[in-house]
Design a protein around this motif. Structure first.
Motif, PDB file in Angstrom:
ATOM      1  N   LEU A  14      -2.844   0.384 -17.177  1.00  0.00           N
ATOM      2  CA  LEU A  14      -2.113   1.137 -16.163  1.00  0.00           C
ATOM      3  C   LEU A  14      -3.137   1.448 -15.083  1.00  0.00           C
ATOM      4  O   LEU A  14      -4.066   2.220 -15.300  1.00  0.00           O
ATOM      5  CB  LEU A  14      -1.527   2.430 -16.727  1.00  0.00           C
ATOM      6  CG  LEU A  14      -0.876   3.367 -15.696  1.00  0.00           C
ATOM      7  CD1 LEU A  14       0.344   2.709 -15.056  1.00  0.00           C
ATOM      8  CD2 LEU A  14      -0.510   4.691 -16.336  1.00  0.00           C
ATOM      9  N   LEU A  15      -2.980   0.816 -13.918  1.00  0.00           N
ATOM     10  CA  LEU A  15      -3.984   0.905 -12.851  1.00  0.00           C
ATOM     11  C   LEU A  15      -3.376   1.478 -11.576  1.00  0.00           C
ATOM     12  O   LEU A  15      -2.240   1.195 -11.225  1.00  0.00           O
ATOM     13  CB  LEU A  15      -4.557  -0.489 -12.559  1.00  0.00           C
ATOM     14  CG  LEU A  15      -5.199  -1.192 -13.755  1.00  0.00           C
ATOM     15  CD1 LEU A  15      -5.551  -2.617 -13.383  1.00  0.00           C
ATOM     16  CD2 LEU A  15      -6.398  -0.432 -14.239  1.00  0.00           C
ATOM     17  N   GLN A  16      -4.176   2.255 -10.882  1.00  0.00           N
ATOM     18  CA  GLN A  16      -3.771   2.853  -9.619  1.00  0.00           C
ATOM     19  C   GLN A  16      -3.831   1.788  -8.526  1.00  0.00           C
ATOM     20  O   GLN A  16      -4.870   1.188  -8.296  1.00  0.00           O
ATOM     21  CB  GLN A  16      -4.711   4.006  -9.311  1.00  0.00           C
ATOM     22  CG  GLN A  16      -4.444   4.732  -8.037  1.00  0.00           C
ATOM     23  CD  GLN A  16      -5.502   5.793  -7.801  1.00  0.00           C
ATOM     24  OE1 GLN A  16      -6.675   5.579  -8.056  1.00  0.00           O
ATOM     25  NE2 GLN A  16      -5.081   6.940  -7.317  1.00  0.00           N
ATOM     26  N   ARG A  46       3.928   7.781  -2.076  1.00  0.00           N
ATOM     27  CA  ARG A  46       2.681   8.549  -2.112  1.00  0.00           C
ATOM     28  C   ARG A  46       1.718   7.942  -3.129  1.00  0.00           C
ATOM     29  O   ARG A  46       0.507   8.039  -2.974  1.00  0.00           O
ATOM     30  CB  ARG A  46       2.950  10.008  -2.486  1.00  0.00           C
ATOM     31  CG  ARG A  46       3.732  10.754  -1.447  1.00  0.00           C
ATOM     32  CD  ARG A  46       2.850  11.046  -0.267  1.00  0.00           C
ATOM     33  NE  ARG A  46       3.567  11.856   0.702  1.00  0.00           N
ATOM     34  CZ  ARG A  46       3.197  11.946   1.945  1.00  0.00           C
ATOM     35  NH1 ARG A  46       2.151  11.290   2.381  1.00  0.00           N
ATOM     36  NH2 ARG A  46       3.873  12.685   2.774  1.00  0.00           N
ATOM     37  N   ALA A  47       2.265   7.331  -4.177  1.00  0.00           N
ATOM     38  CA  ALA A  47       1.424   6.739  -5.218  1.00  0.00           C
ATOM     39  C   ALA A  47       2.127   5.509  -5.776  1.00  0.00           C
ATOM     40  O   ALA A  47       3.356   5.457  -5.822  1.00  0.00           O
ATOM     41  CB  ALA A  47       1.153   7.739  -6.329  1.00  0.00           C
ATOM     42  N   ALA A  48       1.343   4.532  -6.171  1.00  0.00           N
ATOM     43  CA  ALA A  48       1.876   3.323  -6.805  1.00  0.00           C
ATOM     44  C   ALA A  48       0.915   2.908  -7.913  1.00  0.00           C
ATOM     45  O   ALA A  48      -0.303   2.959  -7.740  1.00  0.00           O
ATOM     46  CB  ALA A  48       2.029   2.195  -5.776  1.00  0.00           C
ATOM     47  N   PHE A  49       1.480   2.540  -9.029  1.00  0.00           N
ATOM     48  CA  PHE A  49       0.691   2.116 -10.185  1.00  0.00           C
ATOM     49  C   PHE A  49       1.215   0.775 -10.668  1.00  0.00           C
ATOM     50  O   PHE A  49       2.377   0.449 -10.475  1.00  0.00           O
ATOM     51  CB  PHE A  49       0.790   3.147 -11.308  1.00  0.00           C
ATOM     52  CG  PHE A  49       0.177   4.469 -10.950  1.00  0.00           C
ATOM     53  CD1 PHE A  49      -1.148   4.737 -11.256  1.00  0.00           C
ATOM     54  CD2 PHE A  49       0.906   5.435 -10.284  1.00  0.00           C
ATOM     55  CE1 PHE A  49      -1.726   5.946 -10.912  1.00  0.00           C
ATOM     56  CE2 PHE A  49       0.338   6.653  -9.933  1.00  0.00           C
ATOM     57  CZ  PHE A  49      -0.982   6.901 -10.253  1.00  0.00           C
ATOM     58  N   ALA A  50       0.358   0.016 -11.304  1.00  0.00           N
ATOM     59  CA  ALA A  50       0.747  -1.289 -11.849  1.00  0.00           C
ATOM     60  C   ALA A  50       0.360  -1.342 -13.318  1.00  0.00           C
ATOM     61  O   ALA A  50      -0.702  -0.849 -13.712  1.00  0.00           O
ATOM     62  CB  ALA A  50       0.048  -2.412 -11.092  1.00  0.00           C
ATOM     63  N   VAL A  51       1.230  -1.931 -14.110  1.00  0.00           N
ATOM     64  CA  VAL A  51       0.932  -2.196 -15.513  1.00  0.00           C
ATOM     65  C   VAL A  51       0.727  -3.695 -15.629  1.00  0.00           C
ATOM     66  O   VAL A  51       1.611  -4.478 -15.254  1.00  0.00           O
ATOM     67  CB  VAL A  51       2.082  -1.743 -16.435  1.00  0.00           C
ATOM     68  CG1 VAL A  51       1.793  -2.113 -17.882  1.00  0.00           C
ATOM     69  CG2 VAL A  51       2.326  -0.250 -16.291  1.00  0.00           C
ATOM     70  N   GLY A 106      -4.291 -17.387  -8.742  1.00  0.00           N
ATOM     71  CA  GLY A 106      -5.498 -17.531  -7.933  1.00  0.00           C
ATOM     72  C   GLY A 106      -5.371 -16.922  -6.554  1.00  0.00           C
ATOM     73  O   GLY A 106      -6.278 -17.007  -5.755  1.00  0.00           O
ATOM     74  N   SER A 107      -4.236 -16.292  -6.283  1.00  0.00           N
ATOM     75  CA  SER A 107      -3.999 -15.725  -4.959  1.00  0.00           C
ATOM     76  C   SER A 107      -4.975 -14.587  -4.665  1.00  0.00           C
ATOM     77  O   SER A 107      -5.371 -13.845  -5.532  1.00  0.00           O
ATOM     78  CB  SER A 107      -2.567 -15.197  -4.869  1.00  0.00           C
ATOM     79  OG  SER A 107      -2.363 -14.535  -3.655  1.00  0.00           O
ATOM     80  N   LYS A 108      -5.352 -14.457  -3.411  1.00  0.00           N
ATOM     81  CA  LYS A 108      -6.257 -13.386  -2.968  1.00  0.00           C
ATOM     82  C   LYS A 108      -5.474 -12.179  -2.457  1.00  0.00           C
ATOM     83  O   LYS A 108      -6.041 -11.290  -1.867  1.00  0.00           O
ATOM     84  CB  LYS A 108      -7.183 -13.901  -1.854  1.00  0.00           C
ATOM     85  CG  LYS A 108      -8.053 -15.051  -2.273  1.00  0.00           C
ATOM     86  CD  LYS A 108      -9.196 -14.579  -3.127  1.00  0.00           C
ATOM     87  CE  LYS A 108     -10.135 -15.732  -3.399  1.00  0.00           C
ATOM     88  NZ  LYS A 108     -11.024 -15.509  -4.481  1.00  0.00           N
ATOM     89  N   ARG A 109      -4.168 -12.141  -2.673  1.00  0.00           N
ATOM     90  CA  ARG A 109      -3.343 -11.036  -2.187  1.00  0.00           C
ATOM     91  C   ARG A 109      -3.664  -9.761  -2.946  1.00  0.00           C
ATOM     92  O   ARG A 109      -3.925  -9.772  -4.127  1.00  0.00           O
ATOM     93  CB  ARG A 109      -1.865 -11.369  -2.364  1.00  0.00           C
ATOM     94  CG  ARG A 109      -1.446 -12.566  -1.523  1.00  0.00           C
ATOM     95  CD  ARG A 109      -0.027 -12.920  -1.764  1.00  0.00           C
ATOM     96  NE  ARG A 109       0.811 -11.890  -1.175  1.00  0.00           N
ATOM     97  CZ  ARG A 109       2.117 -11.863  -1.316  1.00  0.00           C
ATOM     98  NH1 ARG A 109       2.728 -12.762  -2.031  1.00  0.00           N
ATOM     99  NH2 ARG A 109       2.822 -10.907  -0.755  1.00  0.00           N
ATOM    100  N   SER A 110      -3.625  -8.640  -2.241  1.00  0.00           N
ATOM    101  CA  SER A 110      -3.885  -7.356  -2.889  1.00  0.00           C
ATOM    102  C   SER A 110      -2.692  -6.961  -3.756  1.00  0.00           C
ATOM    103  O   SER A 110      -1.583  -7.483  -3.595  1.00  0.00           O
ATOM    104  CB  SER A 110      -4.135  -6.278  -1.837  1.00  0.00           C
ATOM    105  OG  SER A 110      -2.923  -5.920  -1.210  1.00  0.00           O
ATOM    106  N   ALA A 111      -2.925  -6.026  -4.650  1.00  0.00           N
ATOM    107  CA  ALA A 111      -1.855  -5.542  -5.525  1.00  0.00           C
ATOM    108  C   ALA A 111      -0.700  -4.977  -4.705  1.00  0.00           C
ATOM    109  O   ALA A 111       0.463  -5.161  -5.054  1.00  0.00           O
ATOM    110  CB  ALA A 111      -2.395  -4.493  -6.480  1.00  0.00           C
ATOM    111  N   LEU A 112      -0.995  -4.292  -3.608  1.00  0.00           N
ATOM    112  CA  LEU A 112       0.067  -3.712  -2.784  1.00  0.00           C
ATOM    113  C   LEU A 112       0.990  -4.772  -2.212  1.00  0.00           C
ATOM    114  O   LEU A 112       2.171  -4.529  -2.013  1.00  0.00           O
ATOM    115  CB  LEU A 112      -0.531  -2.873  -1.650  1.00  0.00           C
ATOM    116  CG  LEU A 112      -1.261  -1.608  -2.090  1.00  0.00           C
ATOM    117  CD1 LEU A 112      -1.845  -0.901  -0.872  1.00  0.00           C
ATOM    118  CD2 LEU A 112      -0.354  -0.688  -2.863  1.00  0.00           C
ATOM    119  N   ASN A 113       0.466  -5.962  -1.946  1.00  0.00           N
ATOM    120  CA  ASN A 113       1.291  -7.048  -1.417  1.00  0.00           C
ATOM    121  C   ASN A 113       1.991  -7.841  -2.513  1.00  0.00           C
ATOM    122  O   ASN A 113       2.743  -8.749  -2.224  1.00  0.00           O
ATOM    123  CB  ASN A 113       0.444  -7.989  -0.562  1.00  0.00           C
ATOM    124  CG  ASN A 113       0.022  -7.352   0.729  1.00  0.00           C
ATOM    125  OD1 ASN A 113       0.811  -6.666   1.372  1.00  0.00           O
ATOM    126  ND2 ASN A 113      -1.219  -7.545   1.116  1.00  0.00           N
TER     127      ASN A 113
END
Length: 79
Positions: A61-63, A44-49, A24-31
């Motif tokens: 697979l999301l940017q 330069r780029a980061a992706f998450a699966v 339920g956290s509101k943290r962004s994917a980058l955090n």
């Protein structure tokens, strides 16, 4: 490492996992990337699966970050 990559003209690929602050956290994917946010900030780029909550065999697979090009749509795959 960035200096070495620039000097040699190579790309560096790092693999990590998202920390457990999700749910339920509101943290962004980058955090959510494990370790220091500085690693993602330097990239330069980061992706998450991530798993599809409705289908155990499907993955997205999301940017998460890309400062080399425009935003792109994600990809899906099945195990």
């Amino acid at each position: 490492m960035a200096d070495m990559a620039n000097r040699l003209g190579i790309a560096v690929v790092a693999v990590t996992h998202l920390n457990k602050a999700g749910g339920g956290s509101k943290r962004s994917a980058l955090n959510r990337f494990a370790g220091s946010v500085a690693f993602v900030a330097a990239a330069r780029a980061a992706f998450a699966v991530i798993e599809d909550l409705d289908d155990d065999e499907r993955r997205f697979l999301l940017q998460a970050k890309d400062n080399l090009g425009k935003k792109c749509k994600g990809l899906t795959s099945r195990l």
